[in-house]
Motif scaffolding. Structure first.
Motif, mmCIF file in Angstrom:
data_model
loop_
_atom_site.group_PDB
_atom_site.id
_atom_site.type_symbol
_atom_site.label_atom_id
_atom_site.label_comp_id
_atom_site.label_asym_id
_atom_site.label_seq_id
_atom_site.Cartn_x
_atom_site.Cartn_y
_atom_site.Cartn_z
ATOM 1 N N ARG A 199 0.840 -1.204 0.000
ATOM 2 C CA ARG A 199 0.000 0.000 0.000
ATOM 3 C C ARG A 199 0.873 1.252 0.000
ATOM 4 N NH1 ARG A 199 -3.373 1.660 5.211
ATOM 5 N NH2 ARG A 199 -1.242 1.823 5.864
ATOM 6 N N GLY A 200 1.913 1.265 0.833
ATOM 7 C CA GLY A 200 2.803 2.433 0.895
ATOM 8 C C GLY A 200 3.508 2.688 -0.421
ATOM 9 N N ARG A 201 4.025 1.612 -1.035
ATOM 10 C CA ARG A 201 4.705 1.774 -2.324
ATOM 11 C C ARG A 201 3.724 2.204 -3.412
ATOM 12 N NH1 ARG A 201 7.249 -3.411 -3.654
ATOM 13 N NH2 ARG A 201 6.208 -4.324 -1.881
ATOM 14 N N ALA A 202 2.509 1.699 -3.346
ATOM 15 C CA ALA A 202 1.505 2.059 -4.352
ATOM 16 C C ALA A 202 1.139 3.533 -4.244
ATOM 17 C CB ALA A 202 0.263 1.188 -4.189
ATOM 18 N N VAL A 203 0.956 4.015 -3.023
ATOM 19 C CA VAL A 203 0.621 5.431 -2.820
ATOM 20 C C VAL A 203 1.780 6.307 -3.285
ATOM 21 C CG1 VAL A 203 0.196 7.203 -1.067
ATOM 22 C CG2 VAL A 203 -1.043 5.030 -0.968
ATOM 23 N N THR A 204 2.999 5.951 -2.881
ATOM 24 C CA THR A 204 4.181 6.715 -3.284
ATOM 25 C C THR A 204 4.350 6.733 -4.797
ATOM 26 O OG1 THR A 204 5.285 6.144 -1.210
ATOM 27 C CG2 THR A 204 6.688 6.907 -3.004
#
Length: 141
Positions: free
Chosen positions: A76-81
């Motif tokens: 999720r963090g990598r996708a948002v970034t």
């Protein structure tokens, strides 16, 4: 004790978690593969063999439910970034389901109009498959 065909079914089921395909590959009739696969999943000795196989796989991979959740949070963090909002939304959906924030109600009926129940093994297998797909997509992006 499992028959040779049931043992083969368990091995084949662990490949793709598809009962109908596993039944076909294990040598059951193509005409009844879907029904046979479903019936086999509900046999206590087959379900137990699958549970043991899932546990063995998780142990080999050193995978726990906490690892799976941590992975979803990382994805999720990598996708948002990375600006991949579709992937971020999907990760949030999985986390929300885990936290029981959403209630999906889908009505299905089984034999004689009764309910269809999924075993914990079936649900765990489906979640593991989904996590693997999300990780592949995250690593391939």
């Amino acid at each position: 004790m499992l028959t040779r065909k049931q043992t083969l079914f368990v091995s084949e089921y662990m490949l793709d978690l598809n009962a109908a395909h596993a039944a076909l590959r294990a040598g059951y009739s193509a005409h009844t593969a879907k029904e046979t696969g479903c019936r086999l999943l509900h046999k206590p000795e087959v379900a137990e063999a699958i549970r043991r196989a899932v546990e063995a796989r998780a142990e080999r991979l050193q995978l726990s439910s906490e690892d799976v959740l941590r992975s979803i949070v990382d994805i999720r963090g990598r996708a948002v970034t990375g600006g991949n909002l579709t992937q971020a939304l999907r990760a949030n959906e999985l986390l929300g389901r885990h936290l029981k924030l959403f209630t999906d109600r889908v009505e299905h009926s089984g034999p004689d109009g009764g309910t269809i129940e999924f075993s914990d093994i079936e649900l765990s297998n489906r979640l593991l498959t989904l996590i693997a797909i999300l990780e592949e997509r995250a690593n391939g992006s």
